[in-house]
Enzyme design. Structure first.
Site, PDB file in Angstrom:
ATOM      1  CG  PHE A  25     -13.816  45.757 -29.322  1.00 33.08           C
ATOM      2  CD1 PHE A  25     -14.047  46.216 -28.033  1.00 33.08           C
ATOM      3  CD2 PHE A  25     -14.696  44.831 -29.851  1.00 33.08           C
ATOM      4  CE1 PHE A  25     -15.117  45.759 -27.293  1.00 33.08           C
ATOM      5  CE2 PHE A  25     -15.773  44.365 -29.121  1.00 33.08           C
ATOM      6  CZ  PHE A  25     -15.981  44.825 -27.840  1.00 33.08           C
ATOM      7  CD  GLU A  26      -6.431  49.506 -28.603  1.00 35.02           C
ATOM      8  OE1 GLU A  26      -5.263  49.073 -28.458  1.00 35.02           O
ATOM      9  OE2 GLU A  26      -6.831  50.573 -28.107  1.00 35.02           O
ATOM     10  N   GLY A  27      -6.367  44.643 -30.776  1.00 34.55           N
ATOM     11  CA  GLY A  27      -5.808  43.297 -30.774  1.00 34.55           C
ATOM     12  C   GLY A  27      -6.620  42.316 -31.588  1.00 34.55           C
TER      13      GLY A  27
END
Length: 463
Positions: A280-282
């Protein structure tokens, strides 16, 4: 893609199981005992092979039938062939030999509730006996007993040193497509990248191979799955990686959580995978105002993700490999800031409650030591990307632990050394923060990492 090394095996977990014994206590020969842990629409099965003879065996094959209402999906510590509703599991190269009085086990996930029928091992009944020499008939057990027991099911442990690669299987990244069968033998864990959501809040994940228009040399789905099996036959773990730069996943509701569990499970079952990588990023994770205790989170996207990961871990058992690949912003920056407290970014430290909740089930954490600004280390000095100092400082933080937002009453305890690896780009094109090494000649298709003990010299690995 990304490679990692790690320094010791993961400890086995002990889970309660329900045992359906297919062998009476007095049976002699080689026997197979089936046990299961049920969930909503199926169960996780463990089959234990015991050699009750006076001579060692060098291989085993367990066969059985299911009715049409039940089928086997993902499996581990074995190889599977299927014909209709008939399933045949054979040993891997590392667990075929069984000494007198010893036992080995393998496992699989079943959709449906029926137990196996017509079970045989090495051609004889699973209840024990001599293999037939002129007949291929099977024997159906006529009696069963049900008990409750505890014991070590198959583990999701990795070798002492591990290389992990992100295989860009669903899209063209500008440097060419690598078929599954051609993944380098040096890789121990292969992350299929990426499963992405139908929308940022749906929880529904989808994975498909790279389109032919983008990847002209993409293999067929059958060859892709055969390649996965071939890699697993060599002892490799193949995971589905979720998220990436463009795959925002926000589980804001319990409906999204349930869709996440269902759709991720469907991907794992379809391809027979070994586990999940959470990349998971952003804006996937952030903390609501007032959510200040990482050990007791209240933000729905955090709480629902933890619940979803626990459900998947429970469904697939101890063999389930769970890895996470957050950015420093979501982990180490939590030493200074946590969420939006004091007017900061609500995403700072947002991975910490997930890591904390899953620490006993987490196989590997490989924080991305790139695409990062300066980060304050435990020496209260800022460290910058691009050199060994940054990797040592960032790794030291997750091994030693730190007070979250400087609050000694909210201390994030460090992870075990075997749970920690270092993420770094393999080439200058792969991400900001490239660290020069004598072997830094890898293709931009690959992101690399190396493991290090606390304050030990860093060893880099490249593919």
């Amino acid at each position: 893609m990304q490679l990692f090394a790690r320094i010791s095996a993961v400890a086995a977990l002990v889970l309660g199981t329900v045992i359906v014994s297919l062998a009476p206590a007095s049976a002699a020969g080689v026997t197979a005992t089936f046990s299961k842990q049920s969930w909503d629409t199926g169960y996780t099965a463990t089959v234990t092979i015991k050699n009750e003879t006076s001579a060692a065996i060098s291989s085993w094959k367990v066969e059985f039938d299911y009715p049409a209402s039940t089928s086997a999906g993902a499996y581990w510590d074995s190889l599977l062939t299927k014909s209709g509703n008939h399933y045949a599991f054979v040993n891997r190269e590392y667990n075929g030999s069984v000494a007198p009085g010893a036992s080995v086990s393998f496992g699989f996930n079943a959709t449906g509730t029926a137990d196996p029928a017509n079970c045989k091992i090495n051609g004889a009944a699973c209840t024990g006996g001599t293999p037939p020499t002129t007949s291929t008939t099977t024997t159906t057990p006529t009696t069963t007993t049900t008990t409750t027991t505890t014991g070590p099911p198959p583990t999701g442990s990795l070798p002492r040193k591990v290389l992990v690669g992100y295989l860009h299987a669903s899209f063209a990244n500008g440097s060419g497509y690598i078929p599954m069968k051609d993944v380098p033998d040096e890789w121990d864990v292969i992350n299929l990248s990426f499963a992405e959501p139908t929308s940022s809040t749906s929880g529904e994940l989808r994975f498909a191979q790279c389109p032919v228009a983008e990847c002209p040399n993409v293999e067929s789905e059958a060859d892709f799955i055969a390649g996965i099996r071939a890699q697993q036959a060599k002892g490799k773990k193949v995971l589905i990686s979720i998220g990436g730069q463009n795959g925002q996943v926000r589980l804001e509701t319990t409906a999204a959580r349930d869709a996440f569990v269902r759709s991720v499970g469907a991907i794992i079952d379809k391809y027979g995978l070994n586990g999940l990588d959470v990349d998971f990023e952003g804006h996937s994770l952030s903390l609501n105002s007032g959510d200040v205790d990482f050990k007791n989170p209240t933000t729905p996207v955090i709480v629902n993700l933890i619940s979803a990961l626990r459900s998947l871990k429970s469904r697939y058992g101890a063999s389930f490999v769970l890895t996470m690949a957050p950015e420093t912003f979501f982990v180490q920056v939590g030493y200074q800031f946590y969420g939006g407290a004091g007017g900061g970014d609500a995403r700072t430290g947002a991975y910490l409650p997930v890591i904390e909740a899953m620490r006993n089930d987490l196989t590997l954490l490989h924080v991305q030591d790139y695409n990062s600004g300066p980060v304050m280390g435990l020496d209260n000095q800022y460290h910058n990307m691009g050199g060994a100092d940054f990797h040592v400082a960032m790794t030291d933080m997750v091994l030693a632990g730190f007070p979250v937002r400087g609050d000694a009453s909210k201390f994030f305890t460090g992870l075990r050394q075997d749970q920690v690896a270092i993420g770094l780009p393999a080439a200058q094109y792969a991400g900001n923060g490239f660290t020069s090494t004598p072997r830094s000649t890898a293709s931009p298709r690959v992101r690399t990492a190396a493991a290090t003990a606390r304050r030990a010299p860093i060893r880099t690995c490249a593919a």
